[in-house]
Scaffold this motif. Sequence first.
Motif, PDB file in Angstrom:
ATOM      1  N   PHE A 154       2.336 -36.357  48.814  1.00 31.97           N
ATOM      2  CA  PHE A 154       3.434 -37.233  49.243  1.00 31.97           C
ATOM      3  C   PHE A 154       2.951 -38.062  50.421  1.00 31.97           C
ATOM      4  CE2 PHE A 154       7.779 -37.425  51.529  1.00 31.97           C
ATOM      5  CZ  PHE A 154       8.064 -38.640  50.940  1.00 31.97           C
ATOM      6  N   LEU A 155       2.977 -39.364  50.258  1.00 34.77           N
ATOM      7  CA  LEU A 155       2.443 -40.278  51.267  1.00 34.77           C
ATOM      8  C   LEU A 155       3.584 -41.098  51.856  1.00 34.77           C
ATOM      9  CD1 LEU A 155      -0.421 -40.927  52.320  1.00 34.77           C
ATOM     10  CD2 LEU A 155      -0.518 -42.811  50.690  1.00 34.77           C
ATOM     11  N   ILE A 156       3.717 -41.078  53.184  1.00 31.58           N
ATOM     12  CA  ILE A 156       4.733 -41.856  53.890  1.00 31.58           C
ATOM     13  C   ILE A 156       4.020 -42.948  54.675  1.00 31.58           C
ATOM     14  CG2 ILE A 156       6.600 -41.806  55.573  1.00 31.58           C
ATOM     15  CD1 ILE A 156       7.019 -38.874  54.922  1.00 31.58           C
ATOM     16  N   LEU A 157       4.305 -44.192  54.342  1.00 30.04           N
ATOM     17  CA  LEU A 157       3.629 -45.334  54.957  1.00 30.04           C
ATOM     18  C   LEU A 157       4.655 -46.196  55.672  1.00 30.04           C
ATOM     19  CD1 LEU A 157       1.306 -46.332  51.955  1.00 30.04           C
ATOM     20  CD2 LEU A 157       0.823 -44.750  53.831  1.00 30.04           C
ATOM     21  N   ASP A 158       4.529 -46.284  56.984  1.00 33.21           N
ATOM     22  CA  ASP A 158       5.440 -47.080  57.810  1.00 33.21           C
ATOM     23  C   ASP A 158       4.770 -48.418  58.121  1.00 33.21           C
ATOM     24  OD1 ASP A 158       7.461 -47.961  59.399  1.00 33.21           O
ATOM     25  OD2 ASP A 158       7.449 -46.265  60.788  1.00 33.21           O
ATOM     26  N   GLU A 159       5.253 -49.487  57.512  1.00 36.43           N
ATOM     27  CA  GLU A 159       4.670 -50.826  57.665  1.00 36.43           C
ATOM     28  C   GLU A 159       3.168 -50.797  57.358  1.00 36.43           C
ATOM     29  OE1 GLU A 159       6.355 -53.474  58.113  1.00 36.43           O
ATOM     30  OE2 GLU A 159       8.282 -52.757  58.835  1.00 36.43           O
ATOM     31  N   PRO A 160       2.761 -50.422  56.142  1.00 35.78           N
ATOM     32  CA  PRO A 160       1.327 -50.256  55.854  1.00 35.78           C
ATOM     33  C   PRO A 160       0.521 -51.541  55.914  1.00 35.78           C
ATOM     34  CG  PRO A 160       2.621 -50.134  53.839  1.00 35.78           C
ATOM     35  CD  PRO A 160       3.600 -50.159  54.967  1.00 35.78           C
TER      36      PRO A 160
END
Length: 395
Positions: free
Chosen positions: A164-170
């Motif tokens: 599970f990957l969480i990307l904040d403003e990638p």
Amino acid sequence: MEQKYEPIVQAVGLTKMFRDFWNRPKARAVNGIDFEVRPGEVVGLLGPNGSGKSTTVKMLLGLLYPTGGKLTVFGRSPRAVETKREIGYLPEESYLYKFLTAEETLDFFGSLFNLSAADRKQRIDQLLDMVGLAHARRRRVGEFSKGMQRRIGLAQAMINDPAFLILDEPTSGLDPLGCREVKDLILTLKKRGKTVLITSHLLSDVEDICDRVIILYGGKVRAEGALDDLLTVNNETRIMTPELSKAAMDQLLSILRANLDGEEFRIDHPRRTLEEFFLDVIATAKRESVETSGVVSGGKIADYLIDDSDKNAVLENLLATPAAPAPEVKAAEVPEVKAETAASDRIAEVLDTQEFAPKAAAPVQETAAEKAENLAEANKKLDSLLGNLDGTEEK
């Protein structure tokens, strides 16, 4: 029959209240929201500043504890160590140790997941090549530009091969080429069955890669659903054809005017996006071997992020005997579709009179440099393949 699945993230009545020094309610950042993230999908968490996106992400990471409601990740508490092992996180701002090199940074994060020295070295090499920083592996992170810091931050988020990957403003701070590579990487991870949650203010990027979106405002979910369902305009129709002759265009215009009862309509030419044009210009420059001192495009996904079944399929294709040449395929017959109105019947009749045979693509002429580069790459892949078949490990 409806398919059963265990959601990766499940939130029911999720609430977060911030209080002041006297324990008085100060702000309700998240106000009783319900949502879930399903396995293998890319979900966009959207909303203006202060809508509750960052607070929700911090609760998913176990950095904040919910005031009310229920939140589970992989069916467990977000604070459980087992949960954190399966998560990769790229924060909005890259908080990295500025005196460590790019290689040392990835080695540090890899050690946090108890990866062996051999695994860390292999993954570091692949990740640095993937994000285009192999040439800067021994430079201190503090010397990096914002775009380079985002790239190394993305690499550290994937060092543990998360489910599970969480990307904040990638894509924040990245050039258009880097944005395209990040989006391609996310789509590759999706094909492997990974689950990705993205927060971004760049809605065009979200539209390119997300299956569903959740839009927050005032701490509540204001809209949620698949992009196709949310964005399709059902009360308008678009017809796209190859270029028509003047006579055919005049006939179509007369049919439309006769059947639209004076309503306005528009006919124009499709256009590429600026991103597509930009990437085409860069690709042309690369083919011409134009030198640059900027970030070198990676473009190659790290091997450990590729599913084993994909590797086996490639291997089988390489070892398979050449197939017999395929028989000549005649032009496909387009089944006749019954028109609902007289207008559509007449338009179809006009279009049938036009020649829409696809034009043969012009042969691509390779330069000597391109031929040498392709030959070197093919020899490298062949050596690697033979090494794998012999049970040897490429150094």
